[in-house]
Design a protein around this motif. Structure first.
Motif, PDB file in Angstrom:
ATOM      1  N   LEU B  82     -24.434  -2.286 -11.572  1.00  0.00           N
ATOM      2  CA  LEU B  82     -24.871  -1.247 -12.500  1.00  0.00           C
ATOM      3  C   LEU B  82     -26.126  -1.642 -13.269  1.00  0.00           C
ATOM      4  N   GLN B  83     -26.338  -2.919 -13.457  1.00  0.00           N
ATOM      5  CA  GLN B  83     -27.517  -3.426 -14.167  1.00  0.00           C
ATOM      6  C   GLN B  83     -27.709  -2.755 -15.515  1.00  0.00           C
ATOM      7  N   GLY B  84     -26.663  -2.778 -16.307  1.00  0.00           N
ATOM      8  CA  GLY B  84     -26.804  -2.286 -17.670  1.00  0.00           C
ATOM      9  C   GLY B  84     -26.590  -0.799 -17.844  1.00  0.00           C
ATOM     10  N   VAL B  85     -26.537  -0.047 -16.735  1.00  0.00           N
ATOM     11  CA  VAL B  85     -26.263   1.376 -16.849  1.00  0.00           C
ATOM     12  C   VAL B  85     -24.820   1.547 -17.317  1.00  0.00           C
ATOM     13  N   ASP B  86     -24.610   2.490 -18.239  1.00  0.00           N
ATOM     14  CA  ASP B  86     -23.258   2.698 -18.745  1.00  0.00           C
ATOM     15  C   ASP B  86     -22.507   3.632 -17.803  1.00  0.00           C
ATOM     16  N   ALA B  87     -21.746   3.073 -16.886  1.00  0.00           N
ATOM     17  CA  ALA B  87     -21.023   3.911 -15.937  1.00  0.00           C
ATOM     18  C   ALA B  87     -19.700   3.255 -15.593  1.00  0.00           C
ATOM     19  N   GLY B  88     -18.829   4.043 -14.985  1.00  0.00           N
ATOM     20  CA  GLY B  88     -17.487   3.569 -14.707  1.00  0.00           C
ATOM     21  C   GLY B  88     -17.455   2.545 -13.583  1.00  0.00           C
ATOM     22  N   CYS B  89     -16.439   1.677 -13.645  1.00  0.00           N
ATOM     23  CA  CYS B  89     -16.264   0.696 -12.584  1.00  0.00           C
ATOM     24  C   CYS B  89     -14.986   1.083 -11.843  1.00  0.00           C
ATOM     25  N   PHE B  90     -15.110   2.091 -10.970  1.00  0.00           N
ATOM     26  CA  PHE B  90     -13.917   2.607 -10.305  1.00  0.00           C
ATOM     27  C   PHE B  90     -13.470   1.718  -9.163  1.00  0.00           C
ATOM     28  N   ALA B  91     -14.206   0.632  -8.942  1.00  0.00           N
ATOM     29  CA  ALA B  91     -13.825  -0.289  -7.875  1.00  0.00           C
ATOM     30  C   ALA B  91     -12.412  -0.807  -8.103  1.00  0.00           C
ATOM     31  N   VAL B  92     -12.026  -0.860  -9.381  1.00  0.00           N
ATOM     32  CA  VAL B  92     -10.669  -1.349  -9.656  1.00  0.00           C
ATOM     33  C   VAL B  92      -9.634  -0.423  -9.009  1.00  0.00           C
ATOM     34  N   LEU B  93      -9.955   0.866  -8.951  1.00  0.00           N
ATOM     35  CA  LEU B  93      -9.005   1.794  -8.339  1.00  0.00           C
ATOM     36  C   LEU B  93      -8.983   1.612  -6.830  1.00  0.00           C
ATOM     37  N   THR B  94     -10.170   1.458  -6.213  1.00  0.00           N
ATOM     38  CA  THR B  94     -10.174   1.289  -4.752  1.00  0.00           C
ATOM     39  C   THR B  94      -9.496  -0.017  -4.370  1.00  0.00           C
ATOM     40  N   GLU B  95      -9.622  -1.036  -5.248  1.00  0.00           N
ATOM     41  CA  GLU B  95      -9.002  -2.309  -4.866  1.00  0.00           C
ATOM     42  C   GLU B  95      -7.518  -2.356  -5.200  1.00  0.00           C
ATOM     43  N   ARG B  96      -7.138  -1.758  -6.332  1.00  0.00           N
ATOM     44  CA  ARG B  96      -5.750  -1.936  -6.777  1.00  0.00           C
ATOM     45  C   ARG B  96      -4.923  -0.657  -6.683  1.00  0.00           C
ATOM     46  N   TRP B  97      -5.365   0.343  -5.948  1.00  0.00           N
ATOM     47  CA  TRP B  97      -4.623   1.607  -5.932  1.00  0.00           C
ATOM     48  C   TRP B  97      -3.182   1.399  -5.503  1.00  0.00           C
ATOM     49  N   ASN B  98      -2.976   0.478  -4.553  1.00  0.00           N
ATOM     50  CA  ASN B  98      -1.619   0.278  -4.061  1.00  0.00           C
ATOM     51  C   ASN B  98      -0.712  -0.265  -5.156  1.00  0.00           C
ATOM     52  N   GLN B  99      -1.277  -1.149  -6.030  1.00  0.00           N
ATOM     53  CA  GLN B  99      -0.454  -1.684  -7.117  1.00  0.00           C
ATOM     54  C   GLN B  99      -0.137  -0.596  -8.143  1.00  0.00           C
ATOM     55  N   LEU B 100      -1.129   0.249  -8.399  1.00  0.00           N
ATOM     56  CA  LEU B 100      -0.884   1.328  -9.356  1.00  0.00           C
ATOM     57  C   LEU B 100       0.205   2.253  -8.853  1.00  0.00           C
ATOM     58  N   LEU B 101       0.218   2.512  -7.552  1.00  0.00           N
ATOM     59  CA  LEU B 101       1.177   3.483  -7.031  1.00  0.00           C
ATOM     60  C   LEU B 101       2.522   2.854  -6.705  1.00  0.00           C
ATOM     61  N   PHE B 102       2.523   1.633  -6.141  1.00  0.00           N
ATOM     62  CA  PHE B 102       3.783   1.093  -5.628  1.00  0.00           C
ATOM     63  C   PHE B 102       4.237  -0.188  -6.319  1.00  0.00           C
ATOM     64  N   GLY B 103       3.472  -0.717  -7.277  1.00  0.00           N
ATOM     65  CA  GLY B 103       3.854  -1.988  -7.866  1.00  0.00           C
ATOM     66  C   GLY B 103       3.318  -3.131  -7.046  1.00  0.00           C
ATOM     67  N   PHE B 104       3.420  -4.376  -7.571  1.00  0.00           N
ATOM     68  CA  PHE B 104       2.703  -5.437  -6.880  1.00  0.00           C
ATOM     69  C   PHE B 104       3.529  -6.180  -5.854  1.00  0.00           C
ATOM     70  N   SER B 105       4.840  -5.907  -5.766  1.00  0.00           N
ATOM     71  CA  SER B 105       5.553  -6.672  -4.749  1.00  0.00           C
ATOM     72  C   SER B 105       6.258  -5.794  -3.716  1.00  0.00           C
ATOM     73  N   TYR B 106       5.982  -4.506  -3.721  1.00  0.00           N
ATOM     74  CA  TYR B 106       6.561  -3.687  -2.651  1.00  0.00           C
ATOM     75  C   TYR B 106       5.830  -4.020  -1.363  1.00  0.00           C
TER      76      TYR B 106
END
Lengths: 404, 431
Positions: B82-106
């Motif tokens: 982003l280089q200082g641009v104020d914007a969202g870091c949605f990469a966390v969703l693409t990387e952790r979507w499975n944990q958000l939906l199913f938990g971390f040990s399913y």
């Protein structure tokens, strides 16, 4: 009950306990009682044997021991050497504090949003619908966490003070930092109690005047002006304040004392602000719906009838619409207050020391007295809820429609 | 009669003038705007303030949303891109979507199972939700709990099959003996079902691998799946209990009435979080020494108790709203208590209570997030625990909380819109 002609009057036989509707209820109740007693006894015996196995006993003596933990915001004197009981009382007062603050702001927000949602202004009505739907359909815990994050975004005291500390205060009174809001604190000196007494007395007098005014209007039709309320409220307290030589001073937040922090004044800490704001806007959305429903519940004919009697719009609102709408609004409003109080138990999520966080959190974990602590905690919430609903029943009975 | 007619008069209009359009300020967007936005100075002020609010919200939010980063390994990588641009870091969703939906040990390879259960939920709930569908589809609804159990927890198919068989045979036994009285039939049904279940446990123990899915213990469940599961299970379980409690509270038998009132008022008087504390640390003390069943089950018990008290109050409102004539008519027909309730009172009372029940259900579903406070990893627990605590994503608040809020909003808003639709459909009064 109407008498049944072919009823058997020949006295009681044991088989009637099963077959006769008059006595079958007794059998059912007897069975229910036995089941309940057995269930209780079973749970109690399990409890006793489990406690014995764990080497515990049921006692509240732990409440006298030193708590050993600090509480950041306390309304009464507290330090880590105070007892667990005192920590619980601090938590209790904190719960009541955030509940009362929350109820007031939630009402203001809710009434405003509810009225604006009915406004003919399309844009405002849409915006208010958006607010209501967004807050009603998302868990309060997420809102508390989000608003907790927003509140953290403020500048640190050092950044806030910057190079020119004199400019730091808003209106010369308040400072907003990521530690919370710092505001002037009152200093109570000798004689200040009389100013407070005068203020309370003038509030009572103002209320009495309004009552007299209403009575006069209803009995004789004379309408006394409303403006005297203001001098009744203000003049005595101000007069006492100056006569007694200005006994209430202000402890201003001092921006110059320290480069890294504010000193002096009264600090409303961040967790309290986060929880207070979150509960207010969340409950406000529900109250807005209640207010809207209440206003819509007054039929249009009432407005028209009042108008045809020649009442002016403000009078229509005050004398015809509001009394009827309030009857619909107040009961759900009170239960929203109850919900807010119960939701304040989520304080633990932003680190505010309410009773759930002190008694049900740290005290429980330190002493291991789970049953005693949770019992006490539940008792506290139960007392609040039951007393509020008792008050509500009295109110409901007093405003209920008297028909037939 | 006059002497002038069309031929002799200088001018006589023979046709209508075409209507001229209303003045510009009385039509179209101008009229609408004047009436709805700028009708007086106060409305004008309100409109301007709202426009400013909308503008500042959108101007802050849209760039943040659209210039967000969707592909990065950590927050610091995001910031580099982003280089200082104020914007969202949605990469966390693409990387952790499975944990958000199913938990971390399913188990990852079993994600299709909860997904399928979720889709089936809609298919199988449809016959209940939309009365226009053929009634035979209700069999699907009946089968759903067993299928969902098998999909989520895995293990041999014998367990849900035998459970289902127990229910079916119990129902058959009930039908066969109901002529000898309701109580007898109930006992017969319970005995038959109990025998089948007992046999079932033995059989399932003997053939644990017969048509088996990989078993997943309850402590491995988490994320939004856990919220959905707790919400669905607890609401469906609390309905029958709520009805019983409401009837008990209306009862003329004092002991039953007192017991129900005490239970309802106690549960409604305390916050859910204290009941969850009970599930977490106290409940074990009240069970026979040595019993130890998992936290999810204990939480389900407490949330069900909580929900049934609230549903009982809603249904009591419905019962109280029925005119006394309905009760008296049932008596006059010679129906006994059970028949009167089943055939006359409850169908009407439940219909009145639907909006209230849906409100309780939505509220309860939102309240399932509270389990994160007793350190269970539902969607909020996942965010506050494993994800925000990881070194990669420490500090990504908005994207995560926003995603969780969006999930809940979609579900709750849909349910409340459905309830409003149903209310309109069931409205039999004329307005």
């Amino acid at each position: 009950m109407a008498s049944i002609p072919d009823q058997d009057h020949s006295g009681f036989r044991p088989s009637m306990l099963l077959n006769d509707r008059r006595y079958r209820g007794l059998t059912y109740q007897f069975i229910a009682l036995i089941v309940i007693i057995f269930l209780m006894a079973w749970l109690g015996m399990n409890l006793v044997s489990n406690l014995a196995a764990a080497g515990l006993n049921f006692s509240y003596s732990f409440l006298g021991d030193p708590a050993g933990y600090d509480i950041n915001q306390a309304l009464i004197e507290y330090d880590s050497q105070s007892s667990h009981l005192r920590a619980a009382i601090v938590g209790l007062l904190n719960t009541l504090l955030v509940a009362i603050m929350g109820c007031i702001t939630a009402t203001v927000i809710g009434v405003t949003a509810g009225v604006l949602r009915l406004s003919k202004n399309w844009l405002v009505a849409r915006l208010m619908s958006l607010y209501v739907e967004a807050f009603r359909n998302v868990p309060v815990l997420i809102w508390i966490l989000m608003i907790g994050t927003i509140v953290q975004l403020g500048p640190s005291p050092r950044v806030y003070l910057g190079e020119e500390p004199e400019r730091g205060l808003i209106f010369g009174l308040f400072a907003f930092t990521n530690r919370g809001i710092t505001s002037p604190a009152p200093i109570w000196e000798a004689g200040s109690v009389w100013v407070v007494v005068a203020l309370v007395a003038s509030i009572v007098a103002a209320w009495a005047y309004m009552r007299f005014r209403k009575k006069a209007l209803f009995s004789s039709g004379t309408l006394y002006p409303a403006w005297p309320v203001l001098p009744i409220l203000v003049v005595p307290a101000v007069a006492f304040y100056f006569i007694l030589g200005q006994p209430i001073g202000l402890n201003m937040p001092d921006t110059l004392a320290n480069r890294f922090n504010l000193s002096g004044g009264f600090e409303i800490q961040r967790p309290l602000i986060a929880l207070w704001l979150a509960l207010s806007v969340y409950t406000g959305a529900f109250i807005a719906e209640n207010v809207r429903a209440g206003i819509l519940a007054v039929s249009k004919g009432q407005t028209e009838a009042a108008a045809s009697l020649g009442l002016r719009p403000r009078r229509i609102m005050n004398l015809v619409i509001l009394p009827q709408a309030l009857r619909v609004i107040i009961p759900p409003l009170i239960s929203q207050y109850l919900n807010l109080t119960k939701n304040s138990s989520l304080a633990i999520a932003v680190g505010y020391a309410d009773i759930t966080a002190t008694l049900g959190g740290i005290t429980l974990n330190q002493t291991g007295r789970a049953i005693e602590s949770i019992l006490l905690l539940m008792l506290f919430y139960l007392v609040i809820s039951l007393s509020i609903s008792a008050a509500m029943n009295v109110y409901n009975a007093s405003v209920a429609l008297k028909e037939r | 009669m006059s002497d002038t007619h069309a031929q002799s008069a200088a001018f006589v209009r023979e046709s209508f003038i075409p209507q001229s359009p209303p003045p510009a300020r009385e039509r179209g967007i101008l009229k609408w705007g004047r009436e709805n936005l700028f009708s007086n100075w106060f409305y004008t002020l309100l409109t301007l303030v709202s426009l400013y609010v909308v503008f500042s919200l959108l101007s802050g939010f849209l760039p943040w949303l659209f210039s967000g980063v969707w592909n990065a390994g950590s927050l610091s990588e995001c910031r580099e891109i982003l280089q200082g641009v104020d914007a969202g870091c949605f990469a966390v969703l693409t990387e952790r979507w499975n944990q958000l939906l199913f938990g971390f040990s399913y188990p990852t390879e079993a994600y299709w199972r909860p997904t399928l259960a979720f889709i089936l939920l809609f298919v199988c709930a449809a016959p209940v939700l939309f009365s226009g569908l053929p009634r035979k589809l209700l069999i699907l609804t009946l089968l759903y709990p067993f299928a969902a159990y098998w999909l989520l927890w895995g293990g041999t198919i014998v367990v849900p099959l035998m459970a289902l068989l127990g229910v079916v045979l119990g129902y058959v036994a009930f039908g066969a003996t109901v002529s000898r009285g309701f109580a007898t039939a109930l006992v017969a049904a319970l005995v038959v079902a109990g025998i089948v279940w007992w046999v079932g446990i033995a059989v399932a123990g003997a053939v644990p691998d017969f048509v088996a899915l990989m078993p997943v213990p309850s402590r491995d469940m988490g994320g939004f799946m856990l919220n959905m599961m707790l919400g669905t299970v607890c609401v469906s379980l609390s309905l029958p209990f709520g009805i019983l409690l409401a009837l008990g509270r209306q009862s003329r038998l004092p002991i039953i009435k007192i017991a129900c009132v005490a239970f309802i008022e106690f549960i409604r008087g305390v916050p859910l979080i204290t009941l969850l504390f009970v599930a977490n640390v106290v409940l074990a003390y009240f069970l026979p020494p040595g019993t130890n069943f998992d936290l999810i089950l204990r939480v389900i018990i407490m949330i069900t108790m909580f929900a049934s008290a609230y549903i009982a109050e809603v249904i009591r409102g419905g019962l109280a709203a029925l005119p006394r004539g309905q009760y008296e008519a049932a008596d006059a027909l010679g129906l006994d208590y059970g028949q009167a309730m089943r055939l006359i009172i409850l169908p009407q009372a439940l219909k009145i209570s639907i909006p209230g029940i849906v409100n309780v259900a939505v509220g309860l579903f939102k309240d399932t997030t509270l389990v994160s406070i007793i350190s269970m990893f539902d969607v909020v627990g996942m965010i506050r625990g494993p994800i925000l605590a990881s070194t990669d994503w420490n500090g990504v608040y908005w994207e995560l909380y926003g995603a969780a809020a969006l999930l809940f909003f979609v579900v709750c808003y849909t349910i409340s819109q459905y309830s409003q639709w149903l209310e309109r459909k069931l409205a039999t009064d004329h307005r």
